[in-house]
Write an enzyme that holds these catalytic residues in place. Sequence first.
Site, mmCIF file in Angstrom:
data_model
loop_
_atom_site.group_PDB
_atom_site.id
_atom_site.type_symbol
_atom_site.label_atom_id
_atom_site.label_comp_id
_atom_site.label_asym_id
_atom_site.label_seq_id
_atom_site.Cartn_x
_atom_site.Cartn_y
_atom_site.Cartn_z
ATOM 1 N N TYR A 208 0.836 -1.200 0.000
ATOM 2 C CA TYR A 208 0.000 0.000 0.000
ATOM 3 C C TYR A 208 0.872 1.253 0.000
ATOM 4 O O TYR A 208 1.645 1.498 0.927
ATOM 5 C CB TYR A 208 -0.937 0.016 1.212
ATOM 6 C CG TYR A 208 -2.019 -1.040 1.174
ATOM 7 C CD1 TYR A 208 -2.309 -1.747 0.011
ATOM 8 C CD2 TYR A 208 -2.771 -1.318 2.309
ATOM 9 C CE1 TYR A 208 -3.306 -2.706 -0.023
ATOM 10 C CE2 TYR A 208 -3.782 -2.277 2.296
ATOM 11 C CZ TYR A 208 -4.035 -2.970 1.125
ATOM 12 O OH TYR A 208 -5.033 -3.926 1.095
ATOM 13 N N GLY B 196 -17.344 -4.817 -9.602
ATOM 14 C CA GLY B 196 -16.271 -5.362 -10.426
ATOM 15 C C GLY B 196 -14.993 -5.521 -9.625
ATOM 16 O O GLY B 196 -15.010 -5.622 -8.402
ATOM 17 N N PRO C 175 -16.232 -2.994 0.063
ATOM 18 C CA PRO C 175 -17.670 -3.147 0.295
ATOM 19 C C PRO C 175 -18.537 -2.146 -0.455
ATOM 20 O O PRO C 175 -19.769 -2.286 -0.452
ATOM 21 C CB PRO C 175 -17.797 -2.945 1.818
ATOM 22 C CG PRO C 175 -16.632 -2.082 2.170
ATOM 23 C CD PRO C 175 -15.519 -2.528 1.271
#
Length: 305
Positions: free
Chosen positions: A52, A220, A216
């Site tokens: 990240y 796709g 959430p």
Amino acid sequence: MKKIQLGQSDLQVGEISLGCMRMSELSTKDASEVITNAVENGVDLFDHADIYGKGESESVFAEALKTTGVSREDIKLQTKCGIRKGFFDFSKEHILESVEGSLKRLNTDYVDSFLLHRPDALMEPEEVAEAFTTLKESGKVRYFGVSNQNPMQMELLKKYMGESLIINQLQLSIVHTPMIDAGFNVNMQNDPAVVRDSNVLEYCRLNDITIQAWSPFQHGMIEGPFVGNDAFPEVNAKLQELAGKYDVTDSAIAIAWILRHPANIQPVVGTMNTQRMQDIAKASHIVLSREEWYELYRAAGNDLP
């Protein structure tokens, strides 16, 4: 916020967690506000990964945490490894190096949970187990889990591990429900009847593995949010209707839909907007009726047999 237990561990956490993938984009001041706001709203598990922000998200988090009144003992830190440029890597060497890097960037001696990010076809489970044992015995990792794995992949790992996996991160939203669809269409000859994940939902429930729902609000493969998206008029109309009924936002209803499932699924919310996090946290106090849950499922374009 309501608390849940992560798998068969002693970790009690808020039922909504914060994903820190985008924290690298924030200043230390803004990140500090995000962390403080999350904790004030009952969110105490912060989900990271070595990739990240190319590691910067962990570094920004650590610097920001120093400026808050939040202590390390008040929160749970989780990170992941295994995704590298062009390949996946569950080698012992990479796992150990990744954890060391995350601990340094997070400025902590340990993480509460450590997950394997995406399945590595070249995984040698004995090697992974050795890495896990080293990390556990050194006190650098308290518990282990996986992300995006099916039951047989987890069984293969468990054969060599000395303890249980406590988490499996899986994509789930109202408009992305393959783990639920097949359960409605048993013995049917239609596309939703195809079992794509080896009944991972039922497996995790049987084995006390907490499912953490990533993306959430996405449709796709992280193609964008469906909430407020004109391409999804029916589900958004129903979200807005229920948001009005419960006096919350449509995003809170989208999270309440996940929380309503009896598997005690923990959504991983990636917002860096403090007001939105406050709004979403209200989902913990909403219990949708059975009828409302199914209405949202159908509004997302799913037919019941």
